[in-house]
Design a protein around this motif. Structure first.
Motif, PDB file in Angstrom:
ATOM      1  N   ILE A   7       5.594   0.947   3.289  1.00 11.85           N
ATOM      2  CA  ILE A   7       5.229  -0.336   2.358  1.00 11.85           C
ATOM      3  C   ILE A   7       4.841  -1.368   3.180  1.00 11.85           C
ATOM      4  N   ILE A   8       5.396  -1.889   4.048  1.00 14.39           N
ATOM      5  CA  ILE A   8       5.378  -3.092   4.815  1.00 14.39           C
ATOM      6  C   ILE A   8       3.744  -2.830   5.567  1.00 14.39           C
ATOM      7  N   ILE A   9       3.558  -1.651   6.158  1.00 10.13           N
ATOM      8  CA  ILE A   9       2.348  -1.404   6.760  1.00 10.13           C
ATOM      9  C   ILE A   9       1.283  -1.518   5.985  1.00 10.13           C
ATOM     10  N   ALA A  10       1.433  -0.922   4.744  1.00 14.12           N
ATOM     11  CA  ALA A  10       0.280  -1.147   3.611  1.00 14.12           C
ATOM     12  C   ALA A  10       0.213  -2.347   3.365  1.00 14.12           C
ATOM     13  N   LEU A  11       1.131  -3.044   2.998  1.00 15.64           N
ATOM     14  CA  LEU A  11       0.839  -4.752   2.760  1.00 15.64           C
ATOM     15  C   LEU A  11      -0.029  -5.251   3.680  1.00 15.64           C
ATOM     16  N   SER A  32       1.608  -1.910 -10.882  1.00 16.96           N
ATOM     17  CA  SER A  32       2.127  -3.037 -10.135  1.00 16.96           C
ATOM     18  C   SER A  32       1.556  -2.967  -8.778  1.00 16.96           C
ATOM     19  N   LYS A  33       1.653  -4.075  -7.851  1.00 17.67           N
ATOM     20  CA  LYS A  33       1.014  -3.957  -6.390  1.00 17.67           C
ATOM     21  C   LYS A  33       1.902  -3.263  -5.698  1.00 17.67           C
ATOM     22  N   VAL A  34       3.336  -2.992  -5.894  1.00 17.55           N
ATOM     23  CA  VAL A  34       4.330  -1.785  -5.075  1.00 17.55           C
ATOM     24  C   VAL A  34       3.408  -0.535  -5.483  1.00 17.55           C
ATOM     25  N   GLU A  35       3.578  -0.334  -6.658  1.00 22.21           N
ATOM     26  CA  GLU A  35       2.844   1.191  -6.954  1.00 22.21           C
ATOM     27  C   GLU A  35       1.378   1.475  -6.269  1.00 22.21           C
ATOM     28  N   ASP A  36       0.707   0.350  -6.096  1.00 26.75           N
ATOM     29  CA  ASP A  36      -0.642   0.382  -5.525  1.00 26.75           C
ATOM     30  C   ASP A  36      -0.377   0.757  -3.923  1.00 26.75           C
ATOM     31  N   ILE A  37       0.362  -0.143  -3.442  1.00 27.08           N
ATOM     32  CA  ILE A  37       0.688   0.036  -1.917  1.00 27.08           C
ATOM     33  C   ILE A  37       1.267   1.328  -1.796  1.00 27.08           C
ATOM     34  N   GLU A  38       2.286   1.947  -2.642  1.00 22.95           N
ATOM     35  CA  GLU A  38       2.690   3.079  -2.561  1.00 22.95           C
ATOM     36  C   GLU A  38       1.683   4.455  -2.388  1.00 22.95           C
ATOM     37  N   ALA A  39       0.640   4.009  -3.373  1.00 22.24           N
ATOM     38  CA  ALA A  39      -0.554   5.054  -3.630  1.00 22.24           C
ATOM     39  C   ALA A  39      -1.376   5.059  -2.516  1.00 22.24           C
ATOM     40  N   LEU A  40      -1.583   3.777  -1.844  1.00 24.37           N
ATOM     41  CA  LEU A  40      -2.488   3.558  -0.679  1.00 24.37           C
ATOM     42  C   LEU A  40      -1.931   4.225   0.394  1.00 24.37           C
ATOM     43  N   ALA A  41      -0.633   4.099   0.609  1.00 18.32           N
ATOM     44  CA  ALA A  41      -0.023   4.680   1.832  1.00 18.32           C
ATOM     45  C   ALA A  41       0.306   6.250   1.599  1.00 18.32           C
ATOM     46  N   LEU A  42       0.380   6.935   0.511  1.00 19.38           N
ATOM     47  CA  LEU A  42       0.030   8.283   0.344  1.00 19.38           C
ATOM     48  C   LEU A  42      -1.275   8.859   0.535  1.00 19.38           C
ATOM     49  N   PHE A  43      -2.140   7.908   0.166  1.00 19.08           N
ATOM     50  CA  PHE A  43      -3.522   8.377   0.281  1.00 19.08           C
ATOM     51  C   PHE A  43      -3.942   8.437   1.604  1.00 19.08           C
ATOM     52  N   GLN A  44      -3.620   7.570   2.619  1.00 17.83           N
ATOM     53  CA  GLN A  44      -3.886   7.377   3.803  1.00 17.83           C
ATOM     54  C   GLN A  44      -3.099   8.501   4.527  1.00 17.83           C
ATOM     55  N   GLN A  45      -1.913   8.896   4.306  1.00 14.78           N
ATOM     56  CA  GLN A  45      -1.037   9.790   5.043  1.00 14.78           C
ATOM     57  C   GLN A  45      -1.413  10.995   4.654  1.00 14.78           C
ATOM     58  N   ASP A 120       2.802  12.908  -6.353  1.00 17.68           N
ATOM     59  CA  ASP A 120       2.233  11.916  -5.285  1.00 17.68           C
ATOM     60  C   ASP A 120       0.578  12.323  -5.561  1.00 17.68           C
ATOM     61  N   LEU A 121       0.249  13.520  -5.620  1.00 20.54           N
ATOM     62  CA  LEU A 121      -1.248  13.901  -6.096  1.00 20.54           C
ATOM     63  C   LEU A 121      -1.663  12.787  -7.108  1.00 20.54           C
ATOM     64  N   THR A 122      -0.967  12.726  -8.299  1.00 19.14           N
ATOM     65  CA  THR A 122      -1.399  11.831  -9.402  1.00 19.14           C
ATOM     66  C   THR A 122      -1.503  10.336  -8.885  1.00 19.14           C
ATOM     67  N   LYS A 123      -0.454   9.925  -8.254  1.00 21.96           N
ATOM     68  CA  LYS A 123      -0.723   8.650  -7.814  1.00 21.96           C
ATOM     69  C   LYS A 123      -2.123   8.316  -6.841  1.00 21.96           C
ATOM     70  N   ILE A 124      -2.292   9.323  -6.134  1.00 19.54           N
ATOM     71  CA  ILE A 124      -3.249   9.453  -5.275  1.00 19.54           C
ATOM     72  C   ILE A 124      -4.595   9.260  -5.992  1.00 19.54           C
ATOM     73  N   ALA A 125      -4.743  10.125  -6.921  1.00 15.27           N
ATOM     74  CA  ALA A 125      -5.918  10.444  -7.772  1.00 15.27           C
ATOM     75  C   ALA A 125      -6.074   8.927  -8.415  1.00 15.27           C
ATOM     76  N   ASP A 126      -5.055   8.361  -8.988  1.00 10.71           N
ATOM     77  CA  ASP A 126      -5.235   7.292  -9.762  1.00 10.71           C
ATOM     78  C   ASP A 126      -5.559   5.973  -8.791  1.00 10.71           C
ATOM     79  N   TYR A 127      -5.249   5.940  -7.599  1.00 10.13           N
ATOM     80  CA  TYR A 127      -5.754   5.042  -6.628  1.00 10.13           C
ATOM     81  C   TYR A 127      -7.239   5.222  -6.385  1.00 10.13           C
ATOM     82  N   ILE A 128      -7.505   6.445  -6.400  1.00  9.26           N
ATOM     83  CA  ILE A 128      -8.729   6.663  -5.925  1.00  9.26           C
ATOM     84  C   ILE A 128      -9.880   6.378  -6.981  1.00  9.26           C
ATOM     85  N   TYR A 129      -9.232   6.626  -8.319  1.00  6.54           N
ATOM     86  CA  TYR A 129     -10.244   6.193  -9.403  1.00  6.54           C
ATOM     87  C   TYR A 129     -10.191   4.651  -9.471  1.00  6.54           C
ATOM     88  N   ASP A 130      -9.176   4.086  -9.323  1.00  6.04           N
ATOM     89  CA  ASP A 130      -8.926   2.528  -9.641  1.00  6.04           C
ATOM     90  C   ASP A 130      -9.403   1.488  -8.569  1.00  6.04           C
TER      91      ASP A 130
END
Length: 159
Positions: A7-11, A32-45, A120-130
């Motif tokens: 989360i810190i790295i993503a921030l 929330s920003k925390v959810e976006d950060i978590e989704a971004l980290a999952l996406f990158q990972q 995790d897939l749902t969070k990633i797909a949400d992130y990609i869309y948004d």
């Protein structure tokens, strides 16, 4: 501890890249920003190992860039709900006959089957869309060459 570090790295990554987070539908403020950060980290990972943005040319890639995936799925699916379902469905069962990106499957083969958590897939797909997805430097020129006059982004085998 490891997830806090992610989360810190993503921030830091988000603040350094000043990545836009522009809602593209009626769900303004739904995450929330925390959810976006978590989704971004999952996406990158989970995605960038194969769908790299740091390649120097189209010849170096082993899978289409995620910006290409997003464009293709956005063209096919009008709603966020349908977009997310389609991304999750393909990632869960990545067979050639389930593919929307026929040219990519012809070039790279179907995505290897991996064990992903549905959430995790749902969070990633949400992130990609948004969110605006990072684009390799070479991508726009390649896209224009390969997809002029509507070529290359036709309908998939199944919808």
């Amino acid at each position: 501890m490891k997830s806090n570090l992610l989360i810190i790295i993503a921030l830091v990554f988000l603040s350094c890249n000043k990545q836009k987070n522009e809602p593209t539908n009626n769900e303004v403020g739904s995450t929330s920003k925390v959810e976006d950060i978590e989704a971004l980290a999952l996406f990158q990972q989970k995605c960038y190992a194969c769908h790299s943005v740091s390649t120097k040319s189209h010849n170096e890639i082993i899978a289409p860039p995620m910006v290409a995936v997003k464009r293709r799925y956005m063209k096919e699916y009008d709603s966020k709900e349908d977009f997310v379902k389609a991304i999750v469905a393909y990632a869960n069962d990545p067979k050639p006959e389930n593919a929307l990106m026929i040219g990519a499957v012809d070039k790279f083969k179907a995505m290897p089957k991996q064990e992903f958590k549905e959430d995790d897939l749902t969070k990633i797909a949400d992130y990609i869309y948004d969110n605006e997805i990072e684009t390799p430097e070479w991508f726009e020129d390649h896209f224009q060459q390969k997809h002029k006059n509507g070529q290359g982004m036709g309908k998939g085998r199944n919808k």
